[in-house]
Design an enzyme around this catalytic site. Sequence first.
Site, mmCIF file in Angstrom:
data_model
loop_
_atom_site.group_PDB
_atom_site.id
_atom_site.type_symbol
_atom_site.label_atom_id
_atom_site.label_comp_id
_atom_site.label_asym_id
_atom_site.label_seq_id
_atom_site.Cartn_x
_atom_site.Cartn_y
_atom_site.Cartn_z
ATOM 1 N N SER A 596 0.845 -1.187 0.000
ATOM 2 C CA SER A 596 0.000 0.000 0.000
ATOM 3 C C SER A 596 0.888 1.247 0.000
ATOM 4 C CB SER A 596 -0.959 -0.040 1.188
ATOM 5 O OG SER A 596 -1.972 0.924 1.058
ATOM 6 N N ASP A 671 -9.159 -4.622 -6.083
ATOM 7 C CA ASP A 671 -8.805 -3.695 -5.016
ATOM 8 C C ASP A 671 -9.695 -2.460 -5.099
ATOM 9 O OD1 ASP A 671 -7.558 -1.968 -3.209
ATOM 10 O OD2 ASP A 671 -5.545 -2.671 -3.708
ATOM 11 N N HIS A 703 -7.634 -5.280 -1.507
ATOM 12 C CA HIS A 703 -6.385 -4.653 -1.092
ATOM 13 C C HIS A 703 -5.551 -5.562 -0.189
ATOM 14 C CE1 HIS A 703 -3.760 -1.239 -0.823
ATOM 15 N NE2 HIS A 703 -3.900 -1.110 0.486
#
Length: 726
Positions: A596, A671, A703
Amino acid sequence: MYQIKKTWALFALLMLCFSALAQQKKKVSLEDVFKSNSFSAKGVYGINWMKDGQYYSSLVRSASGPSVVKINVATGKQEATLIDGTKIGVNFSSYSFNADETKALLSSNIERIYRRSSMAVNHVVDLQTGEAQLLVNGEKIMYATLSPDNDKVAYVKDNNLFIVRLDNNQITQVTEDGKWNHILNGAADWVYEEEFSMSKAFEWSPDGKKLAFIRFDETDVPEFNMQTWGELYPQDYRFKYPKAGEKNAEVSIHVYDLASQNTIKVDTGTEKDIYLPRIYWTATSNILAYIRLNRLQNQLDFFAANTATGESNLILQEKSKTYVDLNYNDNFYFLAGDKGFIRTSEQDGFKHIYHHDMSGKLIKQITSGSWEVSSLIGVDEKGKKIYFISTEASPLERNLYVINMDGKNKKILTPASGTHSINMSKDFKYYIATHTQANSPARITLNTAAGKELQVLEDNQELRDKLKNFALAEKEFFDFKTVDGTSLNAYMIKPADFDPAKKYPVLMYVYGGPGSQNVTNSWGGTRDFWHHHLAAEGYIVVCVDNRGTGARGRDFKHSTYANLGKIETEDQIAGARHLGTLPFVDKSRIGIWGWSYGGYMSSLALMIGNDVFKAAISVAPVTTWRYYDTIYTERYLQTPQLNPSGYDDNSPITHVDKLKGNLLLIHGTGDDNVHFQNAVDLVDALIKADKQFESFYYPNRNHGISGGNTSWHLYNMMTDFITRKL
């Protein structure tokens, strides 16, 4: 000289002994971590303190089904089974009591939607008769919540807000205009849920006669289209996602009066491009408080609204040259008898506790110092004490403290080093503490309010014994200074058979986003044990918390404002350079990985730091902040219209021509948070720059890139890449 030689010989002998001992133990394998879950720590789940403080309830799962048991604090023994899932025929996953503990709300067949949102089948159980009442004919509903007067449940269904009476199952529809991708009533939109940590957007008044809720009009918010695979023709999933600089939902606050069945709109001002992320009932049902933030989130206004007229009065206001962080300013506790409210703020540079009167006037700053209040645990009005967790001992630690409401007699209740999380009884006589350290799993205890330990609820002794059979080196903490003299905290995991005379490759792990923290004296779990696996294979794993991360005050955190990625990357490069000076590090083999924000950081570090990093793994990265959501991105960068260079100067896409090392790019196509679009655009830029790299996508994974065999596959692939490239 003789003494030096003698000392070195003794040290070498000790290292040989440690090495031999380590070789007798088992190496941490990928199978241990991801197949057999060998290192999973146990917890004590579903604990709710009961109203008199002498008992707490706990959710127990067994082969026959779930149950809720009542445990006597004094004896530690189970005294009764309050809810037996087998008897009532409900396989519930969660429960909550009403205020007088005559009823319980049970949720089952929970269906997750996004990070915090879900829908479920709900039952209300009468704890005296044991009868279970199915709500809404078993349809899945969202955020079912019992009223304080015990005879109603409010919930959201199909974007509308409803109330069901428990005595006759009569349903009242509070709102009529709810519509998918247009209007939401009582439920947060995607971006509020993700960035303001909220999903339910309604609250019962203290007397159960009114219902306050937030309405989201997202009609004009652009839609994001995410394809899902698995059918003959791919399916489109469209949802509203406001990217930086784009239109947000228009939000408004409303109060429904059950007696009159009238709804009034609260006056939140004429400006529509605002955020309304919090509503709070005060001690009376006549006053509703709320927070308003402007679009750039550098001004926070706290209002009190008359729930009969909707008229609002400004109570207090905070402004900043950077941003006012809601996460540091949303602890509001209203005292009885109009004695004001307790809140937290970082207005003096560190998050601390303040006492205001109901007009907003400051009565007392209760805590102060160059440390942060991590969380406000509770306000004991009768005892005139406040319980809180802070970083006073160290930014790496979290300890429980108590202080008088006048700011005097501050005392630490959990002096042991490490990280403590606290669940306190409603009468402030007891608390349950979960204590972990970097090299020690959770120890969960029952304690008196004075800090005396009464009972060990879980000590994870089985896991502790198992760990003794593995060759594990302890996580070591250290710090170093960057070029400008800033001290950064870090940790290191060495091979268990570490030999200081050897040269080791290093893999750095990074997240690095604003207010985050990876370097803490706490149990790390699965990802840490993957790092231990890598250590067993001969790598040193290091993590550095760069500038911009949390627990070190506002200035340290806000130093990245308007220029995300720049100094964070400089700090990671500085960390790699520091490691390269250590005699046991092979500076030609230093890699970095992250997920991320960490994926963003790892790819950027490999490109800009191409002379220090040999390889990088970038998982689910933001590759341009233009693709990320309004609330998070604009808080730190302003809008792309106001600050285009802040968006582009430190995008990995901008720096693809600098790539020299080995890059592995990984993303899930499903995602909903950091869209697959980020990976696609980086790949396209790398191709145009004629750069070779490796990439992998996970179909329909979100995600977290998990589920089924996914984690095993992912970490197996990353391990192979590290083996080949580092």
